[in-house]
Design an enzyme around this catalytic site. Structure first.
Site, PDB file in Angstrom:
ATOM      1  N   ASP A   1       0.870  -1.184   0.000  1.00 16.62           N
ATOM      2  CA  ASP A   1       0.000   0.000   0.000  1.00 16.62           C
ATOM      3  C   ASP A   1       0.910   1.239   0.000  1.00 16.62           C
ATOM      4  O   ASP A   1       1.776   1.383   0.860  1.00 16.62           O
ATOM      5  CB  ASP A   1      -0.868  -0.034   1.264  1.00 16.62           C
ATOM      6  CG  ASP A   1      -1.886   1.101   1.296  1.00 16.62           C
ATOM      7  OD1 ASP A   1      -3.090   0.820   1.174  1.00 16.62           O
ATOM      8  OD2 ASP A   1      -1.477   2.258   1.450  1.00 16.62           O
TER       9      ASP A   1
ATOM     10  N   ASP B   1      -3.842   2.513  -5.152  1.00 15.88           N
ATOM     11  CA  ASP B   1      -2.519   2.525  -4.517  1.00 15.88           C
ATOM     12  C   ASP B   1      -2.229   1.242  -3.736  1.00 15.88           C
ATOM     13  O   ASP B   1      -1.393   1.243  -2.855  1.00 15.88           O
ATOM     14  CB  ASP B   1      -2.370   3.761  -3.612  1.00 15.88           C
ATOM     15  CG  ASP B   1      -3.067   3.604  -2.281  1.00 15.88           C
ATOM     16  OD1 ASP B   1      -4.092   2.883  -2.223  1.00 15.88           O
ATOM     17  OD2 ASP B   1      -2.599   4.192  -1.295  1.00 15.88           O
ATOM     18  N   GLU B   2      -2.907   0.153  -4.070  1.00 14.47           N
ATOM     19  CA  GLU B   2      -2.622  -1.071  -3.329  1.00 14.47           C
ATOM     20  C   GLU B   2      -2.737  -2.317  -4.206  1.00 14.47           C
ATOM     21  O   GLU B   2      -3.478  -2.326  -5.186  1.00 14.47           O
ATOM     22  CB  GLU B   2      -3.547  -1.202  -2.117  1.00 14.47           C
ATOM     23  CG  GLU B   2      -5.002  -1.184  -2.474  1.00 14.47           C
ATOM     24  CD  GLU B   2      -5.902  -1.478  -1.272  1.00 14.47           C
ATOM     25  OE1 GLU B   2      -5.690  -2.488  -0.583  1.00 14.47           O
ATOM     26  OE2 GLU B   2      -6.823  -0.683  -1.054  1.00 14.47           O
TER      27      GLU B   2
HETATM   28  P1  TTP Z   1      -5.544   5.173   1.482  1.00 17.15           P
HETATM   29  O1  TTP Z   1      -4.537   4.119   1.168  1.00 17.15           O
HETATM   30  O2  TTP Z   1      -6.692   4.819   2.359  1.00 17.15           O
HETATM   31  O3  TTP Z   1      -4.837   6.439   2.161  1.00 17.15           O
HETATM   32  P2  TTP Z   1      -3.457   7.125   1.865  1.00 17.15           P
HETATM   33  O4  TTP Z   1      -2.671   6.400   0.827  1.00 17.15           O
HETATM   34  O5  TTP Z   1      -3.716   8.570   1.584  1.00 17.15           O
HETATM   35  O6  TTP Z   1      -2.751   7.065   3.266  1.00 17.15           O
HETATM   36  P3  TTP Z   1      -2.043   5.856   4.015  1.00 17.15           P
HETATM   37  O7  TTP Z   1      -0.622   6.294   4.217  1.00 17.15           O
HETATM   38  O8  TTP Z   1      -2.772   5.711   5.293  1.00 17.15           O
HETATM   39  O9  TTP Z   1      -2.150   4.657   3.117  1.00 17.15           O
HETATM   40  O10 TTP Z   1      -6.156   5.759   0.136  1.00 17.15           O
HETATM   41  C1  TTP Z   1      -5.427   5.839  -1.071  1.00 17.15           C
HETATM   42  C2  TTP Z   1      -5.793   7.115  -1.816  1.00 17.15           C
HETATM   43  O11 TTP Z   1      -7.194   7.125  -2.070  1.00 17.15           O
HETATM   44  C3  TTP Z   1      -5.508   8.385  -1.055  1.00 17.15           C
HETATM   45  O12 TTP Z   1      -4.188   8.865  -1.250  1.00 17.15           O
HETATM   46  C4  TTP Z   1      -6.538   9.335  -1.573  1.00 17.15           C
HETATM   47  C5  TTP Z   1      -7.703   8.459  -1.953  1.00 17.15           C
HETATM   48  N1  TTP Z   1      -8.759   8.572  -0.924  1.00 17.15           N
HETATM   49  C6  TTP Z   1      -9.802   9.457  -1.152  1.00 17.15           C
HETATM   50  O13 TTP Z   1      -9.852  10.133  -2.176  1.00 17.15           O
HETATM   51  N2  TTP Z   1     -10.784   9.571  -0.190  1.00 17.15           N
HETATM   52  C7  TTP Z   1     -10.757   8.861   0.979  1.00 17.15           C
HETATM   53  O14 TTP Z   1     -11.657   8.981   1.813  1.00 17.15           O
HETATM   54  C8  TTP Z   1      -9.659   7.942   1.201  1.00 17.15           C
HETATM   55  C9  TTP Z   1      -9.584   7.128   2.475  1.00 17.15           C
HETATM   56  C10 TTP Z   1      -8.696   7.832   0.224  1.00 17.15           C
HETATM   57 CA    CA Z   2      -2.294   4.151   0.881  1.00 16.62          CA
END
Ligand code: TTP
Ligand code: CA
Length: 362
Positions: A9, A109-110
């Site tokens: 991720d 992103d995963e």
């Molecule tokens: P996530 O992997 O949930 O969050 P992240 O990558 O920003 O942070 P982390 O370091 O905790 O992994 O989500 C991936 C992307 O999806 C994030 O960069 C932006 C988008 N996203 C939204 O647009 N709205 C949301 O509510 C969430 C949770 C994520």
């Molecule tokens: Ca992420």
């Protein structure tokens, strides 16, 4: 031979991409936002960097609220640029695909990956692979990520979230039960807010409580499939395969409206053919969608988007139409006459692969 599965991720993904493109942002709060355009401050935070999170900034928070949280500290508010993040994501997925046995992209992103063959089931070798993946992504794209390695998808996914950012967590087969025990049930892949609430109301808050509950009780509460799945998953057992998925992860259609309009019924009427077309394409490729977006372009060519992520992937046409209707209703409350309108479905996944999980969660 038992399997070795990973989950990767990317850290604070959208905000990290913005930092890569503008390194001077790094030491201050960065908030990637979806602006609705009504006033300068209307809209929500999509994600933020860890500096911003120190002030309690969270995804989904209204921008005006986030500004107050920053309490005078200067933050950088950036307009979300979905296409840009997709380009980074595609390149990262390409890096991964060439270095693992099977890659399953699970979101922008995963991804899950299977390295059983490549490592011959050896966790030491899997650790080396994970470090190499982190290293190449950092060298080539300047992005950090967090990886979890475990005997199955459930454990790998929870492990990648265990240490963030820039984490690597290895959970060997025999360590899985102890690793999972103290965590809350909603950490389990496929447990959405509704299921979590139901479990909590029945005194099952942690994975160890869930693991100790008799299967029959879980079956009574949640139905046979989900009951059995959660019993196994909470005990560290899960045999969902990692399945290669290729092709676009989203699909969209735009039309130019007959006249610029602010009338929801008019917009929906003109959007019906493209909506049916999107749905047919999904059906023909056996795909479920997880995200729906309504896109509106105004006379000044500004683009406005409203999106929703569903709790479970679906391929149901009536739901698609209903969600698009709601999203346009919300969009039209905030912007003027639309010149063009469009719809996008994302988070596309193979129906066959998702079949079992679907039955659990719907
Ligand atoms: P996530 O992997 O949930 O969050 P992240 O990558 O920003 O942070 P982390 O370091 O905790 O992994 O989500 C991936 C992307 O999806 C994030 O960069 C932006 C988008 N996203 C939204 O647009 N709205 C949301 O509510 C969430 C949770 C994520
Ligand atoms: Ca992420």
């Amino acid at each position: 031979m038992s399997r070795i599965i990973g989950h990767l991720d990317l850290d604070y993904f959208y905000a990290q991409v913005e930092e890569v493109e503008n390194p001077s942002l790094k030491d201050r709060p960065v908030l990637v936002c979806v602006f609705s355009g009504r006033t300068e401050e209307s809209g929500v935070v999509s994600t933020s960097n860890y500096k911003a999170r120190e002030y309690g900034i969270k995804s989904g928070m209204p921008i005006a609220f986030a500004k107050r949280r920053l309490d005078g500290v200067e933050g950088t508010f950036i307009r979300m640029d979905h296409e840009k993040y997709v380009a980074y994501s595609d390149r990262v997925m390409r890096i991964l695909r060439s270095r693992v046995d099977i890659l399953e992209q699970a979101g922008i992103d995963e991804a899950f990956f299977d390295v059983t063959k490549k490592t011959r089931g050896d966790y030491g070798a899997a650790t080396t692979v994970a470090l190499e993946l982190k290293d190449v992504i950092l060298r080539e794209e300047k992005l950090t990520c967090s990886i979890g390695i475990g005997p199955n998808k459930v454990v790998a996914k929870i492990a990648s979230d265990f240490k963030k950012p820039d984490g690597l967590t290895i959970v060997r087969d025999n360590e899985a039960p102890a690793f999972l025990s103290p965590m809350s049930v909603d950490r389990i892949y496929g447990v959405g807010p509704k299921t979590a609430k139901l479990l909590e109301q029945n005194g099952l808050t942690t994975i160890s409580e869930l693991a100790g509950a008799p299967t029959e009780r879980l079956e009574d509460l949640l139905g046979k499939k989900l009951g059995v799945y959660l019993h196994d998953a909470s005990n560290g057992a899960d045999d969902e395969p990692v399945v290669d998925r290729v092709g676009a992860s989203q699909l969209s259609r735009m039309i130019t409206l007959k006249h610029d309009t602010h009338d929801l019924d008019q917009v929906m009427a003109e959007l019906l053919p493209p909506l049916r077309d999107v749905h047919e394409r999904l059906e023909s490729k056996n795909l479920f969608f997880r995200n729906v977006s309504a896109i509106g372009i105004l006379r000044d060519l500004s683009i406005h988007t409203r999106s929703k992520t569903l709790e479970t992937p679906t391929n149901e046409y009536s739901l698609l139409e209903r969600e698009v209707n709601e999203l346009f209703a919300a969009l039209l409350r905030e912007v003027g006459d639309l010149r063009r309108a469009g719809v996008r479905v994302g988070g596309l996944q193979d129906m066959v692969d998702q079949h079992s999980l679907m039955e659990f969660t719907s």
